[in-house]
Design an enzyme around this catalytic site. Structure first.
Site, PDB file in Angstrom:
ATOM      1  NE  ARG A   1     -11.283  -0.639  -3.888  1.00  0.00           N
ATOM      2  CZ  ARG A   1     -10.402   0.442  -4.038  1.00  0.00           C
ATOM      3  NH1 ARG A   1     -10.471   1.129  -5.213  1.00  0.00           N
ATOM      4  NH2 ARG A   1      -9.541   0.706  -3.310  1.00  0.00           N
TER       5      ARG A   1
ATOM      6  CE  LYS B   1      -5.325   0.773  -6.581  1.00  0.00           C
ATOM      7  NZ  LYS B   1      -4.899   0.343  -5.340  1.00  0.00           N
TER       8      LYS B   1
ATOM      9  NE  ARG C   1      -5.911   7.850   0.313  1.00  0.00           N
ATOM     10  CZ  ARG C   1      -6.233   7.058  -0.625  1.00  0.00           C
ATOM     11  NH1 ARG C   1      -5.427   7.099  -1.820  1.00  0.00           N
ATOM     12  NH2 ARG C   1      -6.820   5.731  -0.247  1.00  0.00           N
TER      13      ARG C   1
ATOM     14  NE  ARG D   1      -7.114   2.141   2.062  1.00  0.00           N
ATOM     15  CZ  ARG D   1      -6.058   3.006   1.960  1.00  0.00           C
ATOM     16  NH1 ARG D   1      -5.707   3.641   2.930  1.00  0.00           N
ATOM     17  NH2 ARG D   1      -5.332   3.362   0.945  1.00  0.00           N
TER      18      ARG D   1
ATOM     19  NE  ARG E   1      -1.422   7.316  -0.140  1.00  0.00           N
ATOM     20  CZ  ARG E   1      -2.007   6.321  -0.717  1.00  0.00           C
ATOM     21  NH1 ARG E   1      -2.256   5.965  -2.119  1.00  0.00           N
ATOM     22  NH2 ARG E   1      -2.801   5.759   0.017  1.00  0.00           N
TER      23      ARG E   1
HETATM   24  P1  AP5 Z   1       0.046   4.872  -4.810  1.00  0.00           P
HETATM   25  O1  AP5 Z   1       0.313   5.056  -6.112  1.00  0.00           O
HETATM   26  O2  AP5 Z   1      -0.768   6.102  -4.347  1.00  0.00           O
HETATM   27  O3  AP5 Z   1      -0.754   3.362  -4.350  1.00  0.00           O
HETATM   28  P2  AP5 Z   1      -2.356   3.166  -4.811  1.00  0.00           P
HETATM   29  O4  AP5 Z   1      -2.236   1.826  -5.238  1.00  0.00           O
HETATM   30  O5  AP5 Z   1      -2.739   4.149  -5.689  1.00  0.00           O
HETATM   31  O6  AP5 Z   1      -2.908   3.047  -3.426  1.00  0.00           O
HETATM   32  P3  AP5 Z   1      -4.202   3.697  -2.915  1.00  0.00           P
HETATM   33  O7  AP5 Z   1      -4.283   3.600  -1.407  1.00  0.00           O
HETATM   34  O8  AP5 Z   1      -4.741   4.899  -3.710  1.00  0.00           O
HETATM   35  O9  AP5 Z   1      -5.257   2.510  -3.368  1.00  0.00           O
HETATM   36  P4  AP5 Z   1      -6.754   2.393  -2.783  1.00  0.00           P
HETATM   37  O10 AP5 Z   1      -7.226   1.153  -3.505  1.00  0.00           O
HETATM   38  O11 AP5 Z   1      -6.758   1.755  -1.165  1.00  0.00           O
HETATM   39  O12 AP5 Z   1      -7.310   3.814  -2.600  1.00  0.00           O
HETATM   40  P5  AP5 Z   1      -8.429   4.401  -3.462  1.00  0.00           P
HETATM   41  O13 AP5 Z   1      -8.123   5.849  -3.464  1.00  0.00           O
HETATM   42  O14 AP5 Z   1      -8.301   3.654  -4.786  1.00  0.00           O
HETATM   43  O15 AP5 Z   1       1.480   4.633  -3.938  1.00  0.00           O
HETATM   44  C1  AP5 Z   1       1.120   4.535  -2.448  1.00  0.00           C
HETATM   45  C2  AP5 Z   1       2.592   5.229  -1.991  1.00  0.00           C
HETATM   46  O16 AP5 Z   1       3.802   4.325  -2.189  1.00  0.00           O
HETATM   47  C3  AP5 Z   1       2.857   6.449  -2.492  1.00  0.00           C
HETATM   48  O17 AP5 Z   1       3.405   7.439  -1.648  1.00  0.00           O
HETATM   49  C4  AP5 Z   1       3.951   6.187  -3.558  1.00  0.00           C
HETATM   50  O18 AP5 Z   1       4.960   7.379  -3.733  1.00  0.00           O
HETATM   51  C5  AP5 Z   1       4.703   5.143  -2.939  1.00  0.00           C
HETATM   52  N1  AP5 Z   1       5.222   4.141  -4.150  1.00  0.00           N
HETATM   53  C6  AP5 Z   1       4.467   3.741  -5.186  1.00  0.00           C
HETATM   54  N2  AP5 Z   1       5.133   2.792  -6.101  1.00  0.00           N
HETATM   55  C7  AP5 Z   1       6.286   2.635  -5.462  1.00  0.00           C
HETATM   56  C8  AP5 Z   1       7.406   1.759  -5.659  1.00  0.00           C
HETATM   57  N3  AP5 Z   1       7.144   1.122  -6.664  1.00  0.00           N
HETATM   58  N4  AP5 Z   1       8.207   1.959  -4.978  1.00  0.00           N
HETATM   59  C9  AP5 Z   1       8.333   2.620  -3.775  1.00  0.00           C
HETATM   60  N5  AP5 Z   1       7.326   3.302  -3.421  1.00  0.00           N
HETATM   61  C10 AP5 Z   1       6.208   3.518  -4.244  1.00  0.00           C
HETATM   62  O19 AP5 Z   1      -9.762   4.030  -2.742  1.00  0.00           O
HETATM   63  C11 AP5 Z   1      -9.883   4.583  -1.484  1.00  0.00           C
HETATM   64  C12 AP5 Z   1     -11.253   4.138  -1.019  1.00  0.00           C
HETATM   65  O20 AP5 Z   1     -12.234   4.810  -1.837  1.00  0.00           O
HETATM   66  C13 AP5 Z   1     -11.623   2.973  -0.938  1.00  0.00           C
HETATM   67  O21 AP5 Z   1     -11.065   2.439   0.361  1.00  0.00           O
HETATM   68  C14 AP5 Z   1     -13.302   2.738  -0.918  1.00  0.00           C
HETATM   69  O22 AP5 Z   1     -13.538   3.248   0.396  1.00  0.00           O
HETATM   70  C15 AP5 Z   1     -13.309   3.764  -2.050  1.00  0.00           C
HETATM   71  N6  AP5 Z   1     -13.360   3.135  -3.371  1.00  0.00           N
HETATM   72  C16 AP5 Z   1     -12.542   3.617  -4.370  1.00  0.00           C
HETATM   73  N7  AP5 Z   1     -12.996   2.715  -5.561  1.00  0.00           N
HETATM   74  C17 AP5 Z   1     -14.103   2.343  -5.106  1.00  0.00           C
HETATM   75  C18 AP5 Z   1     -14.752   1.046  -5.872  1.00  0.00           C
HETATM   76  N8  AP5 Z   1     -14.455   0.688  -7.136  1.00  0.00           N
HETATM   77  N9  AP5 Z   1     -15.872   0.450  -5.142  1.00  0.00           N
HETATM   78  C19 AP5 Z   1     -16.143   0.929  -4.067  1.00  0.00           C
HETATM   79  N10 AP5 Z   1     -15.131   1.669  -3.184  1.00  0.00           N
HETATM   80  C20 AP5 Z   1     -14.134   2.301  -3.765  1.00  0.00           C
HETATM   81 MG    MG Z   2      -4.528   5.410  -5.577  1.00  0.00          MG
END
Ligand code: AP5
Ligand code: MG
Ligand code: ZN
Length: 214
Positions: free
Chosen positions: A88, A13, A160, A171, A127
């Site tokens: 979410r 994402k 992270r 997660r 990552r």
């Molecule tokens: P990356 O692009 O970083 O993936 P991502 O989908 O953004 O993954 P996240 O881990 O950030 O998602 P998340 O939903 O768990 O975390 P968030 O910060 O939103 O890519 C991942 C890796 O893969 C990178 O190293 C990249 O280089 C590589 N990659 C990407 N695409 C690739 C491809 N096509 N091929 C190969 N490699 C690739 O949330 C974190 C926490 O915050 C949650 O757990 C929760 O506690 C809280 N939170 C956030 N939003 C909410 C909400 N709306 N409600 C309640 N709690 C929330």
């Molecule tokens: Mg992310």
């Protein structure tokens, strides 16, 4: 354009958001990034969010919804936005819909990125992020030019806290239980765009942009 990026942890994402927001000149709003910034700055919101994030649980809905509403009222969202990691839960999705209605707006697209579980864990655990500017890398799939150093600003690359295998598995389970139902929710509304997130980064970007330009 008003759009949402939906997908499990590690689906790409954040990576895809970078390209999409440039292409459409809209702000990237990641609730995870906002929480992490608050944790770094030691704000009361950050302290609360950290209790949940460290365990891979969702931050409570009421906190998250208020945060997003405030953000969407900012001037830079007038011509659109890209939400990453919000909504979410069904509760958050309903709250977003009500809020957009109130301000006379609606969603155009929900971009649903799918990737198999084994690959998700590998992506999240490998990552690395720049401590300075937040740029994301991957130890195998998206390497920096020099190990441990950000290409953009020279900052140190760190992991992270919630990117350990165990927390990533939590997660993913939380995603399955609380977030995955949104795929149906938005499919029924007819605004979902399904994307195969297992292709290389540049190919996924191309697929998304082609679908949004249709
Ligand atoms: P990356 O692009 O970083 O993936 P991502 O989908 O953004 O993954 P996240 O881990 O950030 O998602 P998340 O939903 O768990 O975390 P968030 O910060 O939103 O890519 C991942 C890796 O893969 C990178 O190293 C990249 O280089 C590589 N990659 C990407 N695409 C690739 C491809 N096509 N091929 C190969 N490699 C690739 O949330 C974190 C926490 O915050 C949650 O757990 C929760 O506690 C809280 N939170 C956030 N939003 C909410 C909400 N709306 N409600 C309640 N709690 C929330
Ligand atoms: Mg992310
Ligand atoms: Zn950097």
């Amino acid at each position: 354009m008003r759009a949402i990026l939906l997908g499990p942890p590690g689906a790409g994402k954040g990576t895809q958001a970078e390209t999409i927001v440039k292409e459409f000149s809209i702000p990237h709003i990641s609730t995870g990034d906002i929480f992490r910034k608050n944790i770094k700055e030691g704000t009361p919101l950050g302290k609360k969010a950290m209790e949940y994030m460290d365990q891979g649980k969702l931050v409570p809905d009421d906190l998250t919804v208020e945060l997003v509403k405030d953000r969407l009222l900012k001037d830079d969202c007038k011509n659109g936005f890209l939400l990453d990691g919000f909504p979410r839960t069904i509760y958050q999705a309903d709250a977003l819909e009500d809020f957009l209605k109130e301000i006379g707006q609606s969603l155009d697209y929900v971009i649903n990125i799918s990737v198999r579980k084994e690959l998700l864990i590998e992506r999240a655990v490998g990552r690395r992020l720049c401590k300075n500017c937040g740029q994301a890398y991957h130890m195998s799939f998206n390497k920096p030019l020099k190990e441990g150093v950000c290409d953009k600003c020279g900052g140190e690359l760190i992991q992270r806290k919630d990117d350990t295998k165990e927390t990533v598995e939590n997660r993913i389970n939380v995603y399955r239980e609380q977030t995955e139902p949104l795929i149906d929710y938005y499919t029924k509304k007819g605004i979902i765009v399904n994307i195969d997130g297992e292709k290389p980064i540049a190919q996924v970007s191309q697929d998304i942009i082609a679908a949004l330009r249709k």
